[in-house]
Design an enzyme around this catalytic site. Structure first.
Site, mmCIF file in Angstrom:
data_model
loop_
_atom_site.group_PDB
_atom_site.id
_atom_site.type_symbol
_atom_site.label_atom_id
_atom_site.label_comp_id
_atom_site.label_asym_id
_atom_site.label_seq_id
_atom_site.Cartn_x
_atom_site.Cartn_y
_atom_site.Cartn_z
ATOM 1 N N GLY A 1 0.956 -1.117 -0.028
ATOM 2 C CA GLY A 1 0.177 0.065 -0.111
ATOM 3 C C GLY A 1 0.938 1.120 0.098
ATOM 4 C CB SER A 2 -0.135 4.521 0.753
ATOM 5 O OG SER A 2 -0.428 4.799 2.127
ATOM 6 N N GLY B 1 0.464 4.945 4.816
ATOM 7 C CA GLY B 1 -0.125 3.829 5.631
ATOM 8 C C GLY B 1 0.714 2.766 6.055
ATOM 9 N N GLY B 2 1.466 2.446 5.404
ATOM 10 C CA GLY B 2 2.692 1.389 5.624
ATOM 11 C C GLY B 2 3.609 1.800 6.782
ATOM 12 C CD GLU C 1 4.747 -4.023 -3.567
ATOM 13 O OE1 GLU C 1 4.314 -3.414 -4.558
ATOM 14 O OE2 GLU C 1 4.722 -5.154 -3.618
ATOM 15 C CB CYS D 1 3.848 -1.481 -7.143
ATOM 16 S SG CYS D 1 3.970 -3.037 -7.458
#
Length: 501
Positions: free
Chosen positions: A222-223, A226-227, A246, A281
Site C-alpha cells: 500500500g501507500s 499507511g505502511g 511494499e 507499483c
C-alpha cells in the site's frame, strides 16, 4: 453497532453491493486467537500435504472465477480481461508454492558433523527454518486478487506453515468477502485446521491486528504513509515483530541514445505508463531520455486514454499532485491524454525537466504520483545522468533501454541502479512481475521496509520463517528435514556441501 465498509463503482461513484460490517476489537481478537490455536496443527502438517491443500484452494478459486471477476470489476473498474488474468496469476501463485513445498530447499536444512579437534570444538549442529506463527496480511487496493485476500502474502505464509489473518481492503469489500468464503471452504474441505485462515474488515481492525499479541509478522502492500504508520506500530509493540511493507516506487527508466532511435520506444513507454490507469507499483513514473525524444514521448501519451481510478481518494490525490507539479516552475508540461467521462476518471500526463534541475530538486521531483503520470528527465550526454541516478530513492525496479552501441554505458548505469533498485530490466518495461523462483520484488526504502526480502516469487516464503538450530539432539527427535536418512529427499547442505543427501 459496527460501522460499514461500502464498495463503490469507480465508473459512476455510486455504492455497489451490500456493505460489510467493520470488525470490532472483540472479533479481531477472536479470529487472531483462533489462528494462533490452529498454527501448531497446521505447521505440523507435512510440506507435501500442505502443497495439496494449496492446490485445492487454487482449484476452488478457478472454479468460481466468473463470480469473482464480475464482483471485482464492479468495485475496481479494472475490466474483466485484466481481472481474469490477475485471478489466474493468483491461483498460479498458490500452485508455485505447492512446488516450493515439494522441492523442499526453502527450509535451508544445514547439517554439521561434530569435530572435537577444531577451536572451538564443534558439536553436531542441525539448522532449519521454521514458521513464525500467525501472519497478518494487508490487502492491496490495486490488485484485488494477486496482492489481496488469496494473494502472494497469503499463499507464501500458508505454505510456510503459518496461519493467516487478512485485513481486507476497503475499496473491494464484496470481492474480499467472496474470496475469503471460497478460501475458507476449500481449506475446510481439504482438512486444514479450523481457524488457520481468517479475515477482518475496517481500518481500526487493521490497527488492532498489528497490535494483537498472537500476530508474529505482518505483510503489507500500500501507500508509504499507511505502511509507515503500521510499521511504527509493529516496532512499537512490547514485543516488536517483523513488518514487510511494499510501499512507494518511481521505477527509474533510462533510455540511452541508441535505443531512443527505435521506432517502438515511445509507444512502449505510453502503454506501460497507462496500463491499469497507471495504478501499478512498477509504473515507469521517472524516465531519463535524450531531449530530442521528448516530442515522440509526448505524442504517444497524448494519444492514450486514462480511466477510472480505484477510489475517489486516489483520484483526488492524483489530480492534486499532478496539478501541483504542473504549477511548479521546475518542470514543463509536455502532453495530456484523454479523460473518459467516468466519475473517478483521470487523464495521463507527461512532464519534463532538464537533468541539472532535477538533480538539484531530487526530493521534490521523485514523489510518486499513483496513476498514469510521468516525468521525463532530459539529458544531452549519458554521463550527465550518473550523479543524478545515484541520488534516487529506493525503487522496486530500474530499467535500461540500450542498443548494442550503448552497452558500455548501460553497464555503467546498471552499476548505479543496482544500489537503488531490486530488479534491473533491460530493453523491456517494468510493468508486469513474473511469479517465479528467480523473481525479486523489493528494494531499498521507500520501495519496501526490508530490501532483503521479496513479496513475489518463491523466496517470499522466507519472510514467514526463522532459523532454529538443534545441537546434539538424537536423530529420532529431529524434524524429518534434519534426520540422517533425509526421508523427505530434499536438498541440504551437509558439512558445507549442498546436495540431496
Amino acid at each position: 453497532m459496527s460501522d460499514l465498509v461500502q464498495g463503490y463503482d469507480p465508473r459512476t461513484g455510486e455504492p455497489i453491493g451490500d456493505p460489510v460490517a467493520e470488525s470490532p476489537g472483540t472479533e479481531v481478537d477472536r479470529i487472531a486467537s483462533a489462528a494462533a490455536v490452529a498454527f501448531p496443527a497446521w505447521s505440523a502438517v507435512a510440506a507435501a500435504d500442505r502443497a495439496v491443500v494449496l492446490e485445492k484452494v487454487a482449484d476452488a478459486l478457478d472454479a468460481e472465477s466468473e463470480l469473482l471477476v464480475s464482483t471485482a470489476d464492479g468495485e475496481t473498474a479494472l475490466g474483466a480481461p485484466r481481472l481474469t488474468t490477475e485471478l489466474k496469476r493468483t491461483t498460479n501463485q498458490l500452485r508455485l508454492f505447492a512446488e516450493v513445498l515439494r522441492e523442499g530447499s526453502y527450509v535451508e536444512a544445514t547439517l554439521d558433523s561434530a569435530d572435537p579437534d577444531i577451536i572451538p570444538p564443534r558439536p553436531v549442529l542441525r539448522r532449519v527454518l521454521r514458521p513464525l506463527g500467525t501472519v497478518a496480511v494487508f490487502s492491496a487496493s490495486n490488485f484485488p486478487f494477486a496482492f489481496s485476500v488469496a494473494g502472494g502474502d497469503t499463499a507464501s505464509a500458508l505454505a510456510s506453515g503459518c496461519s493467516v489473518v487478512v485485513k481486507a481492503h476497503s475499496a473491494h469489500p464484496a470481492t474480499s468477502r467472496e474470496t475469503a468464503r471460497i478460501v475458507t471452504d476449500a481449506l475446510r474441505e481439504a482438512g486444514a485446521p479450523e481457524g488457520v485462515f481468517g479475515i477482518v474488515y475496517g481500518t481500526q481492525a487493521g490497527v488492532a491486528l498489528v497490535q494483537h499479541p498472537a500476530v508474529r509478522a505482518v505483510g503489507f502492500t500500500g501507500s508509504t504513509a499507511g505502511g509507515r504508520a503500521l510499521f511504527d506500530l509493529a516496532q512499537g509493540r512490547p514485543d516488536p515483530i517483523p513488518f514487510y511493507g511494499e510501499l512507494g516506487s518511481v521505477n527509474p527508466t533510462v533510455i540511452l541514445p541508441g535505443a531512443a532511435a527505435g521506432e517502438d520506444i515511445a509507444a512502449g513507454f505510453a502503454a506501460s505508463l497507462t496500463m491499469g490507469v497507471g495504478q501499478f507499483c512498477t509504473n515507469p513514473g521517472l524516465v531519463f531520455a535524450p531531449e530530442d525524444l521528448v516530442p515522440a514521448l509526448g505524442e504517444a501519451v497524448a494519444a492514450t486514454s486514462g480511466g477510472a481510478m480505484l477510489t475517489e481518494r486516489m483520484c483526488d490525490s492524483y489530480t492534486a499532485s499532478t496539478d501541483a507539479l504542473a504549477a511548479s516552475d521546475l518542470v514543463s508540461a509536455v502532453s495530456t491524454g484523454e479523460r473518459p467521462d467516468q466519475a473517478w476518471a483521470v487523464a495521463p500526463r507527461l512532464f519534463s525537466v532538464p537533468v541539472a534541475v532535477f538533480e538539484e530538486n531530487v526530493g521534490k521531483l521523485t514523489e510518486e504520483h499513483f496513476g498514469p503520470a510521468a516525468l521525463v528527465v532530459t539529458y544531452s550526454s549519458p554521463a550527465e545522468l550518473h550523479s543524478a541516478l545515484a541520488k534516487l530513492p529506493g525503487s522496486l525496479t530500474g530499467t535500461v533501454h540500450a542498443a548494442e552501441s550503448d552497452h558500455a554505458e548501460a553497464g555503467a548505469i546498471a552499476e548505479i541502479l543496482q544500489r537503488v533498485a531490486g530488479r534491473l530490466i533491460f530493453n523491456a518495461w517494468p510493468t508486469g512481475v513474473a511469479v517465479a523462483w528467480g523473481q525479486h520484488h523489493g528494494g531499498p526504502w521507500p520501495a519496501t521496509t526490508n530490501p532483503l526480502h521479496t513479496s513475489v516469487g518463491a523466496t517470499s516464503i522466507r519472510r514467514w520463517v526463522a532459523p532454529v538450530t538443534y545441537q546434539s539432539w538424537p536423530d529420532a527427535l529431529l524434524p524429518p528435514e534434519l534426520r540422517d536418512a533425509n526421508p523427505l529427499g530434499i536438498p541440504r547442505r551437509v558439512d558445507g556441501v549442498l546436495g540431496v543427501h
